[in-house]
Structure formats: structure tokens, C-alpha cells
Design a protein around this motif. Structure first.
Motif, PDB file in Angstrom:
ATOM      1  N   MET A 141      -1.327 -15.247   1.650  1.00  0.00           N
ATOM      2  CA  MET A 141      -2.253 -14.703   2.312  1.00  0.00           C
ATOM      3  C   MET A 141      -3.373 -14.419   1.380  1.00  0.00           C
ATOM      4  O   MET A 141      -2.967 -14.043   0.171  1.00  0.00           O
ATOM      5  N   THR A 142      -4.639 -14.489   1.516  1.00  0.00           N
ATOM      6  CA  THR A 142      -5.793 -14.196   0.738  1.00  0.00           C
ATOM      7  C   THR A 142      -6.850 -13.639   1.601  1.00  0.00           C
ATOM      8  O   THR A 142      -6.375 -13.182   3.016  1.00  0.00           O
ATOM      9  N   ARG A 143      -8.101 -13.602   1.104  1.00  0.00           N
ATOM     10  CA  ARG A 143      -9.348 -13.111   1.862  1.00  0.00           C
ATOM     11  C   ARG A 143     -10.452 -13.748   1.544  1.00  0.00           C
ATOM     12  O   ARG A 143     -10.650 -14.460   0.404  1.00  0.00           O
ATOM     13  N   VAL A 144     -11.177 -14.202   2.659  1.00  0.00           N
ATOM     14  CA  VAL A 144     -12.506 -14.858   2.595  1.00  0.00           C
ATOM     15  C   VAL A 144     -13.551 -13.708   3.093  1.00  0.00           C
ATOM     16  O   VAL A 144     -13.363 -12.764   3.577  1.00  0.00           O
ATOM     17  N   VAL A 170      -3.571 -19.410   4.509  1.00  0.00           N
ATOM     18  CA  VAL A 170      -4.051 -20.828   4.265  1.00  0.00           C
ATOM     19  C   VAL A 170      -2.841 -21.752   4.692  1.00  0.00           C
ATOM     20  O   VAL A 170      -1.658 -21.552   4.360  1.00  0.00           O
ATOM     21  N   LEU A 206      -2.026 -23.614  -3.400  1.00  0.00           N
ATOM     22  CA  LEU A 206      -3.014 -23.674  -2.330  1.00  0.00           C
ATOM     23  C   LEU A 206      -3.921 -22.426  -2.334  1.00  0.00           C
ATOM     24  O   LEU A 206      -5.380 -22.668  -2.245  1.00  0.00           O
ATOM     25  N   ILE A 207      -3.232 -21.241  -2.290  1.00  0.00           N
ATOM     26  CA  ILE A 207      -4.223 -19.987  -2.300  1.00  0.00           C
ATOM     27  C   ILE A 207      -5.091 -19.909  -3.449  1.00  0.00           C
ATOM     28  O   ILE A 207      -6.420 -19.583  -3.448  1.00  0.00           O
ATOM     29  N   VAL A 226      -7.991 -22.252  -3.001  1.00  0.00           N
ATOM     30  CA  VAL A 226      -9.072 -21.467  -1.945  1.00  0.00           C
ATOM     31  C   VAL A 226      -9.795 -20.529  -2.789  1.00  0.00           C
ATOM     32  O   VAL A 226     -11.104 -20.247  -2.529  1.00  0.00           O
ATOM     33  N   GLU A 227      -9.074 -19.558  -3.478  1.00  0.00           N
ATOM     34  CA  GLU A 227      -9.771 -18.624  -3.944  1.00  0.00           C
ATOM     35  C   GLU A 227     -10.619 -18.954  -4.937  1.00  0.00           C
ATOM     36  O   GLU A 227     -11.665 -18.634  -5.157  1.00  0.00           O
ATOM     37  N   ASP A 257     -14.085 -19.561  -3.675  1.00  0.00           N
ATOM     38  CA  ASP A 257     -14.864 -18.641  -3.001  1.00  0.00           C
ATOM     39  C   ASP A 257     -15.081 -17.582  -3.849  1.00  0.00           C
ATOM     40  O   ASP A 257     -16.045 -16.573  -3.666  1.00  0.00           O
ATOM     41  N   MET A 265      -8.760 -12.638  -5.065  1.00  0.00           N
ATOM     42  CA  MET A 265      -9.884 -12.068  -4.097  1.00  0.00           C
ATOM     43  C   MET A 265      -9.632 -10.527  -3.758  1.00  0.00           C
ATOM     44  O   MET A 265     -10.630 -10.007  -3.176  1.00  0.00           O
ATOM     45  N   GLY A 266      -8.516 -10.007  -3.803  1.00  0.00           N
ATOM     46  CA  GLY A 266      -8.232  -8.756  -3.374  1.00  0.00           C
ATOM     47  C   GLY A 266      -8.285  -7.675  -4.403  1.00  0.00           C
ATOM     48  O   GLY A 266      -8.108  -6.304  -4.117  1.00  0.00           O
TER      49      GLY A 266
END
Lengths: 207, 126
Positions: free
Chosen positions: A1-4, A16, B5-6, B9-10, B13, B56-57
Motif C-alpha cells: 500500500m501507499t498513499r496518494v 496498487v 510497482l509501489i 507510483v510514488e 506523485d 509517501m508516508g
């Protein structure tokens, strides 16, 4: 998991999911194929030919693609319009205007667990004369003589293997769709370990 | 280990130049506040007493004294609500988490100045 982050700067926790591209490996139609029901079979993730059986290689060749690691059949109400070899991508969600999805997966296997951990039973008192039974389930049914039904009802919750069950998480918000990399970002958690296979469908009960 | 993948995505962003500061620094965090359809920026100045998380956290905690009352705010490092983080004063400390500052009163609350300042921090301070 991550955050947007949304435009307003609110953090959204997301999972994701690599969703496709999934070629249609087989089409089943009432009346046209001998199967008697409507469905499409989707393939996901290439498998090396030397790890596939000849039967699977032949099956994939019919759809004009390489053998896949995962094959899953999706039952449909109406006769599928897809043809053999069509490729389904995350765009199907966009075209349908999907805002919420259901995610089906197999939960993490957690091994043999007692009733307290497996079902959240309360266990027995720590003291007041309790001996060697602090985590036991307690009564599981009354005594019944032969021929008068059964003492312990079927489905009685007891200790056993926890996890590794098929579970559906319903009405998860579809936060973002990345067409380039075939990614779906779904708010919240999804059953299964990292890297596990899941099936994502449009939410059945929420538009 | 972070899943590739993560990570991808990060990458897309994240805040491209994450603010540079260290634990013990006094910083001014410029927070975007949206009121109706107007947006204004409010600075929040205090001592960075900790940083946690990754990707991102990642967040950091800033402690300041308001009306004789200690206030701590936790900011996500990559939040678009943070316009910028200005370095006010570089501090020298020997801990990663400065929770001991919570028990200090008056002069004991001060953090020693740090002599050496790196290039990135100098830019941020401008």
C-alpha cells in the motif's frame, strides 16, 4: 500500500493493483459453444514456454498469444461480445465509468489457530478456579443420545486453519486508473499477500 | 523492501524537491489553507523533533510553544498542502527524536546551533 493526495491535499491510502493487460483466451456462448453458459476466460502474466505444458501452449496459440501464468473465467449474463485474442485492459473500467469496485482474493494463510485468535472468542476466566482451560472455547453442544440428532452441530466454530480463504471486499473506491502502466489504485485494503492474484470487478451494489 | 510497482507510483506523485532540514532545526512550514475558493499561506514555526516513515508516508513533527503551551504538529513530507519549508535556524543535536524537549522549560528548551550547513540547506534557507 501507499498513499496518494487529492487536489485538495487529502491523503488517500491506496492499494496498487497491476490489472492486465488480459487477453481473452477463450469465449463461451450459449448455443455456439458446447459449454452451455456465457463466459470469457482471461489470461494474465506471461509464463515461460518451458514451464507450460504443450496443451496450455496450444490453448494460448488459439488466442494468438503466449502461455499465461493465470487463467480465470469470468461468468457473464449476456453473450460476450469479445472475440478470441482481444485484450482487456484497465480501460474497461473507464468505459463503464466505474467509481467503485469489488476485489476478490485469497487471504493470507495464518496457520493453525485457536478459537480466540480465529473467531475472537472470549476464552475462559484467568482465575476463580479455571485450570488449563483459559483459551478453550467452552461448551460446544449438549449431550444427545444416538438417534436423537447430533450433539455438536455442523459448522460449529472451532480451532483450525485460519486464513487462505476466498474473500470479497466490496465497494472499494477506485481512486485512480493508470492506463499507461495498467494500474488500478483502490482505496483501502485488499485480501491476500503482496503480489497475490486478485480479481477486480465493478461493484455489484454501489454505482 | 519496497515493491517496484509501489515505487513507480510514488515516483510520479512525490514532492520533487523534498524540503531539506534535519532534526533539531528550527523551520517555518508554509501551510496552504483553503478557505472557500481562496487560498492563503500560513507559516508554522518551530523545532523539528522527529521524522518517521519512508516513501509517501514520511512525516515530520514540529514543536513550538504557543501561549505557554507546547504544540506539536505532524506534517506529511510530500503533502501538496505544504508550500515550502524554510530553514530558520540550524540546530545541533545528538538524538534522532527530541522527545526530551517536552520535559524542558525555559532556557533549557534551546537547541545548540549547528555550525556546518550543507549546500541544499543553504538554498532552502534563502
Amino acid at each position: 500500500m501507499t498513499r496518494v493526495y487529492t487536489k485538495e491535499g487529502v491523503a488517500v491510502p491506496v492499494t496498487v493493483i497491476q490489472a492486465g493487460p488480459c487477453p481473452v483466451m477463450q469465449v463461451k456462448k450459449v448455443g455456439e459453444t458446447p459449454d452451455g453458459y456465457n463466459a470469457v476466460q482471461l489470461g494474465f502474466e506471461d509464463n515461460k514456454p518451458h514451464r507450460s505444458s504443450l496443451a496450455l501452449i496450444g490453448h494460448a496459440a488459439k488466442a494468438g498469444t503466449s502461455p499465461k501464468r493465470f487463467l480465470r473465467e469470468i461468468r457473464l449474463e449476456d453473450a460476450p461480445t469479445a472475440a478470441l485474442g482481444d485484450v482487456w485492459t484497465v480501460e474497461v473500467f473507464e468505459q463503464a465509468g466505474t467509481r467503485y469496485v469489488d476485489v476478490i482474493g485469497t487471504t493470507k494463510g495464518l496457520g493453525y489457530a485457536g478459537v480466540m485468535r480465529r473467531y475472537g472468542f472470549g476464552g475462559q476466566p484467568a482465575s476463580h478456579g479455571t485450570e488449563r482451560k483459559h483459551r478453550s472455547p467452552g461448551g460446544i453442544g449438549a449431550n444427545a443420545p444416538r438417534g436423537l440428532g447430533r450433539a455438536v452441530k455442523k459448522g460449529k466454530r472451532m480451532s483450525g486453519h485460519k486464513g487462505h480463504d476466498r474473500r470479497t471486499v466490496k465497494n472499494q473506491q477506485l481512486v485512480r486508473v493508470d492506463k499507461e502502466n495498467h494500474l488500478l489504485m483502490v482505496r483501502g485494503v485488499v485480501p491476500g499477500p503482496n503480489g497475490g492474484l486478485v480479481i477486480v470487478r465493478q461493484a455489484k451494489t454501489k454505482a | 523492501m519496497m515493491h517496484p510497482l509501489i515505487k513507480a507510483v510514488e515516483q510520479a506523485d512525490r514532492n520533487e524537491n523534498p524540503p531539506e532540514f534535519r532534526i533539531g532545526d528550527t523551520v517555518s512550514v508554509h501551510v496552504r489553507i483553503i478557505e472557500g475558493n481562496k487560498q492563503r499561506i500560513q507559516p508554522y514555526t518551530g523545532v523539528v523533533i522527529g521524522r518517521r516513515g519512508k516513501g509517501m508516508g514520511e512525516t515530520f513533527t514540529v514543536r513550538r510553544i504557543v501561549n505557554n503551551e507546547g504544540v506539536e504538529r505532524i506534517f506529511p513530507l510530500h503533502s501538496p498542502k505544504i508550500a515550502k519549508v524554510e530553514l530558520v535556524r540550524a540546530g545541533h543535536v545528538r538524538r534522532a527524536k527530541l522527545y526530551y524537549l517536552r520535559d524542558r522549560v525555559g532556557k533549557a528548551r534551546r537547541v545548540k546551533d549547528r555550525k556546518r550547513i550543507t549546500k541544499g540547506e543553504a538554498v532552502a534557507a534563502e
